[in-house]
Design an enzyme around this catalytic site. Structure first.
Site, PDB file in Angstrom:
ATOM      1  N   ASP A  36     -12.279  -8.940   4.223  1.00 21.32           N
ATOM      2  CA  ASP A  36     -13.468  -8.917   3.578  1.00 21.32           C
ATOM      3  C   ASP A  36     -14.248 -10.343   3.834  1.00 21.32           C
ATOM      4  O   ASP A  36     -15.328 -10.639   3.776  1.00 21.32           O
ATOM      5  CB  ASP A  36     -13.273  -8.561   2.260  1.00 21.32           C
ATOM      6  CG  ASP A  36     -13.568  -7.084   2.110  1.00 21.32           C
ATOM      7  OD1 ASP A  36     -13.243  -6.230   3.010  1.00 21.32           O
ATOM      8  OD2 ASP A  36     -13.943  -6.553   0.930  1.00 21.32           O
TER       9      ASP A  36
ATOM     10  N   LYS B  76       3.121 -15.339   2.547  1.00 24.68           N
ATOM     11  CA  LYS B  76       3.384 -15.974   1.474  1.00 24.68           C
ATOM     12  C   LYS B  76       4.851 -16.383   1.241  1.00 24.68           C
ATOM     13  O   LYS B  76       5.504 -15.991   0.147  1.00 24.68           O
ATOM     14  CB  LYS B  76       2.819 -15.304   0.126  1.00 24.68           C
ATOM     15  CG  LYS B  76       2.662 -15.923  -1.180  1.00 24.68           C
ATOM     16  CD  LYS B  76       1.878 -17.068  -1.304  1.00 24.68           C
ATOM     17  CE  LYS B  76       1.805 -17.943  -2.299  1.00 24.68           C
ATOM     18  NZ  LYS B  76       1.003 -18.942  -2.585  1.00 24.68           N
TER      19      LYS B  76
ATOM     20  N   ASP C 281      -2.855 -18.320   0.567  1.00 27.21           N
ATOM     21  CA  ASP C 281      -3.942 -19.072  -0.143  1.00 27.21           C
ATOM     22  C   ASP C 281      -4.651 -20.122   0.583  1.00 27.21           C
ATOM     23  O   ASP C 281      -5.795 -20.063   0.587  1.00 27.21           O
ATOM     24  CB  ASP C 281      -3.284 -19.490  -1.488  1.00 27.21           C
ATOM     25  CG  ASP C 281      -2.016 -20.168  -1.477  1.00 27.21           C
ATOM     26  OD1 ASP C 281      -1.362 -20.153   0.090  1.00 27.21           O
ATOM     27  OD2 ASP C 281      -1.440 -21.147  -2.271  1.00 27.21           O
TER      28      ASP C 281
ATOM     29  N   TYR D  26       0.870  -1.236   0.032  1.00 25.80           N
ATOM     30  CA  TYR D  26      -0.067  -0.202  -0.027  1.00 25.80           C
ATOM     31  C   TYR D  26       0.802   1.208  -0.030  1.00 25.80           C
ATOM     32  O   TYR D  26       0.645   2.212  -0.301  1.00 25.80           O
ATOM     33  CB  TYR D  26      -0.928  -0.101   1.229  1.00 25.80           C
ATOM     34  CG  TYR D  26      -2.173  -0.670   0.939  1.00 25.80           C
ATOM     35  CD1 TYR D  26      -2.099  -2.071   0.742  1.00 25.80           C
ATOM     36  CD2 TYR D  26      -3.605   0.195   1.381  1.00 25.80           C
ATOM     37  CE1 TYR D  26      -3.416  -2.515   0.622  1.00 25.80           C
ATOM     38  CE2 TYR D  26      -4.636  -0.515   1.018  1.00 25.80           C
ATOM     39  CZ  TYR D  26      -4.684  -2.023   0.774  1.00 25.80           C
ATOM     40  OH  TYR D  26      -5.807  -2.441   0.683  1.00 25.80           O
TER      41      TYR D  26
ATOM     42  N   ASP E 121      -6.218  -6.948   4.104  1.00 23.73           N
ATOM     43  CA  ASP E 121      -7.404  -6.366   3.509  1.00 23.73           C
ATOM     44  C   ASP E 121      -8.373  -7.385   2.771  1.00 23.73           C
ATOM     45  O   ASP E 121      -9.420  -7.275   3.120  1.00 23.73           O
ATOM     46  CB  ASP E 121      -6.825  -5.366   2.334  1.00 23.73           C
ATOM     47  CG  ASP E 121      -8.050  -4.783   1.552  1.00 23.73           C
ATOM     48  OD1 ASP E 121      -8.986  -4.333   2.175  1.00 23.73           O
ATOM     49  OD2 ASP E 121      -8.053  -4.675   0.362  1.00 23.73           O
TER      50      ASP E 121
HETATM   51  C1  IPM Z   1     -10.483  -1.182   3.867  1.00 19.25           C
HETATM   52  C2  IPM Z   1     -10.588  -0.624   2.492  1.00 19.25           C
HETATM   53  C3  IPM Z   1      -9.409   0.204   2.015  1.00 19.25           C
HETATM   54  C4  IPM Z   1      -8.103  -0.474   2.142  1.00 19.25           C
HETATM   55  C5  IPM Z   1      -9.396   1.021   1.111  1.00 19.25           C
HETATM   56  C6  IPM Z   1     -10.725   1.999   0.879  1.00 19.25           C
HETATM   57  C7  IPM Z   1      -8.353   2.006   0.644  1.00 19.25           C
HETATM   58  O1  IPM Z   1     -10.747  -1.464   1.412  1.00 19.25           O
HETATM   59  O2  IPM Z   1     -10.315  -0.358   4.826  1.00 19.25           O
HETATM   60  O3  IPM Z   1     -10.206  -2.366   4.060  1.00 19.25           O
HETATM   61  O4  IPM Z   1      -7.820  -1.170   1.125  1.00 19.25           O
HETATM   62  O5  IPM Z   1      -7.582  -0.507   3.172  1.00 19.25           O
HETATM   63 MG    MG Z   2     -10.929  -3.610   2.487  1.00 16.23          MG
END
Ligand code: IPM
Ligand code: MG
Length: 355
Positions: A247, A187, A219, A142, A243
């Site tokens: 999710d 990884k 993975d 990032y 990240d």
């Molecule tokens: C998160 C989001 C952010 C990230 C984006 C919006 C930059 O996806 O906080 O998980 O990738 O960190």
């Molecule tokens: Mg995110």
């Protein structure tokens, strides 16, 4: 006590869900005799519209001066065509880096009343999911050098020993307060930065003999989270893996609309935000799920202000409302009572009052 909170409403559903969290906080303030003062901070798409850039230095300064930052969400299709460094998301990255919030804590709990919303079969998760993802937040790909040269583009993932060590310790400390199981995800079969990550983790693990430690390739972890999420307690990992995995984990709890997060540095100043985005498709309709933001405010009470009883009160109220069958659309089953953002907020406040 008086607490100064920098408030970033942001874009899309951001303003609606922040209003909900503020209502809940004010209620907590009156019940427990705390004063919450709010300073508005403009960041993200609304800052681009107003000032031409995602985050002004003076807005970042407001965050630095506050006791904590509470953020709704930033971004939206309106700004999607802007170049990378001018996008709304830059504001988020700018605050994370500017406040040195290197540790992102993302708890994912499947609340029993939401068991039906979990896409896995009960046998697969054993009836309970309670995982914390500890994501490194100010390093890795990032923030590495990136460039476009001719028809080629590159991004760089790099980590130093000290960056790995400090997040590694957050992982161990977090596990220590829970079921004492830490999975470090990397990884290392391909990436040099992951090989260093693993070396550093192995270097500090002897200091935490009470914590059961395991390495896992990313993975495999993505697969194990679906196969048997009950095996995980705390996952610690680098920025981008965290990240993606957070999710994935969020969906195990029924909806990304449920997950809060805390981003901490070395002191008590933190930023608290739902892990979901600005959901522009449902903005302004009053149907967004405010729970992730309300739970983020609870994390703020706990992590930045050390107000555990108050945080418990908010979390218990959320659970009670869910137990009574009230749902926003994103988590609703056929027999549930569907409510909007404001109604859900009111119900949560009512439950706080009853405690
Ligand atoms: C998160 C989001 C952010 C990230 C984006 C919006 C930059 O996806 O906080 O998980 O990738 O960190
Ligand atoms: Mg995110």
């Amino acid at each position: 006590m008086k607490y100064d909170i920098a408030l970033i409403h942001g874009d899309g559903i951001g303003p609606e869900i922040i209003d909900s969290a503020v209502e809940v906080l004010n209620h907590i303030g009156s019940v427990f005799s705390h004063e919450f003062d709010y300073t508005g901070v403009i960041a993200g798409g609304s800052s681009i519209d107003k000032f031409g850039i995602p985050l002004l230095e003076e807005e970042l300064e407001k965050c630095k001066k506050a006791d904590a930052v509470l953020l709704g969400a930033v971004g939206g299709p309106k700004w999607d065509t802007l170049p990378g460094d001018k996008r709304p998301e830059r504001a988020l990255l700018g605050i994370r880096a500017g406040l040195e919030l290197f540790a992102n804590i993302r708890p994912a709990i499947l609340y029993p009343p939401l068991a039906d919303a979990c896409p896995l079969k009960l046998e697969a998760y054993g009836g309970a999911i309670d995982i914390i993802v500890v994501r490194e937040l100010t390093g890795g790909i990032y923030f590495g050098k990136r460039e476009r040269v001719g028809d080629t583009a590159y991004d760089t993932m790099s980590y130093s020993v000290s960056e790995i060590e400090r997040i590694g310790r957050v992982g161990f400390e977090t596990a220590r307060k829970r079921k004492k199981k830490l999975t470090s995800v990397d990884k290392a079969n391909v990436l040099e930065s992951s090989r260093l990550w693993r070396e550093v983790m192995h270097g500090i693990k002897s200091e935490y003999p009470d914590v059961e430690y395991a390495d896992m390739l990313v993975d495999n972890c993505a697969m194990q989270l679906i196969r048997n999420p009950g095996q995980f307690d705390v996952i610690v990992t680098e920025n981008m893996f965290g990240d993606i995995l957070s999710d994935e984990v969020s969906m195990l709890t029924g909806s990304i609309g449920m997950l809060p997060s805390a981003s901490m540095g070395s002191g008590s100043l933190g930023m608290f935000e739902p892990i979901h985005g600005s959901a522009p498709d449902i903005a302004g309709q009053g149907i967004a799920n405010p729970i992730a933001t309300i739970l983020s405010a609870a994390m703020m009470l706990r992590y930045s202000f050390d107000l555990d009883t108050e945080a418990d009160a908010v979390e218990n109220a959320v659970l009670s409302v869910l137990e009574k069958g009230y749902r926003t659309r994103d988590i609703a089953g056929s027999s549930d009572k569907i409510v909007g953002t404001r109604e859900m907020t009111r119900l949560i406040i009512e439950e706080i009052e009853k405690q």
